[in-house]
Motif scaffolding. Structure first.
Motif, short mmCIF file in Angstrom:
data_model
loop_
_atom_site.label_atom_id
_atom_site.label_comp_id
_atom_site.label_asym_id
_atom_site.label_seq_id
_atom_site.Cartn_x
_atom_site.Cartn_y
_atom_site.Cartn_z
N MET A 162 97.14 -104.21 -51.62
CA MET A 162 98.10 -105.29 -51.65
C MET A 162 97.36 -106.58 -51.98
O MET A 162 96.22 -106.77 -51.63
CB MET A 162 98.68 -105.39 -50.28
N GLY A 163 98.07 -107.52 -52.61
CA GLY A 163 97.47 -108.78 -52.99
C GLY A 163 97.45 -109.75 -51.82
O GLY A 163 97.83 -109.44 -50.70
N ARG A 167 104.82 -110.57 -56.39
CA ARG A 167 104.76 -109.30 -57.13
C ARG A 167 105.85 -109.32 -58.19
O ARG A 167 107.02 -109.54 -57.88
CB ARG A 167 104.97 -108.13 -56.17
N GLU A 171 111.81 -108.59 -60.24
CA GLU A 171 111.95 -107.53 -61.26
C GLU A 171 112.35 -108.16 -62.58
O GLU A 171 113.24 -109.01 -62.64
CB GLU A 171 113.01 -106.51 -60.85
N ASP A 198 100.60 -114.34 -53.11
CA ASP A 198 100.98 -113.73 -54.37
C ASP A 198 102.48 -113.45 -54.44
O ASP A 198 103.15 -113.29 -53.44
CB ASP A 198 100.28 -112.37 -54.57
N GLU A 241 109.35 -110.51 -54.46
CA GLU A 241 109.25 -109.39 -55.39
C GLU A 241 110.27 -109.63 -56.49
O GLU A 241 111.47 -109.72 -56.22
CB GLU A 241 109.51 -108.07 -54.68
N PHE A 299 107.40 -106.99 -61.37
CA PHE A 299 107.33 -105.66 -61.95
C PHE A 299 108.47 -105.42 -62.92
O PHE A 299 109.46 -106.14 -62.94
CB PHE A 299 107.33 -104.58 -60.85
N GLU A 342 103.24 -103.88 -63.78
CA GLU A 342 103.24 -104.73 -62.60
C GLU A 342 102.20 -105.83 -62.76
O GLU A 342 101.13 -105.61 -63.32
CB GLU A 342 102.95 -103.91 -61.35
N TRP A 343 102.53 -107.02 -62.25
CA TRP A 343 101.64 -108.16 -62.29
C TRP A 343 101.67 -108.85 -60.93
O TRP A 343 102.61 -108.69 -60.16
CB TRP A 343 102.11 -109.19 -63.32
N ARG A 344 100.66 -109.66 -60.65
CA ARG A 344 100.62 -110.55 -59.48
C ARG A 344 100.43 -111.96 -60.03
O ARG A 344 99.59 -112.19 -60.88
CB ARG A 344 99.45 -110.22 -58.56
#
Length: 73
Positions: free
Chosen positions: A1-2, A8, A63, A6, A61, A10, A18-20
């Protein structure tokens, strides 16, 4: 996990990615950094659409989903 700061990000379609990114990033800047135009993807947090001016909060998070149109021929 970041790190806790961060966000997340995706995408599942057309392929899983996926990116952070750091919290505090504006949606418009995120899309530019990832090479997407605002017209090419929907930015969704939970059940809420986010706009280019929205700022991403820590722990979010996000999307990215391509818009799909359809209907009767």
């Amino acid at each position: 996990m970041g790190e806790p700061c961060d966000v997340r990000v995706f995408m599942q379609v057309p392929e899983r990615r996926e990116w952070r990114v750091p919290a505090g990033t504006r949606v418009g800047d995120l899309l530019r950094q990832l090479g997407f135009s605002p017209e090419s993807v929907l930015v969704i947090e939970g059940h809420t659409l986010r706009t280019a001016d929205d700022v991403l909060r820590a722990g979010a998070e996000i999307e990215l989903r391509p818009p799909i149109s359809g209907g009767a021929p």
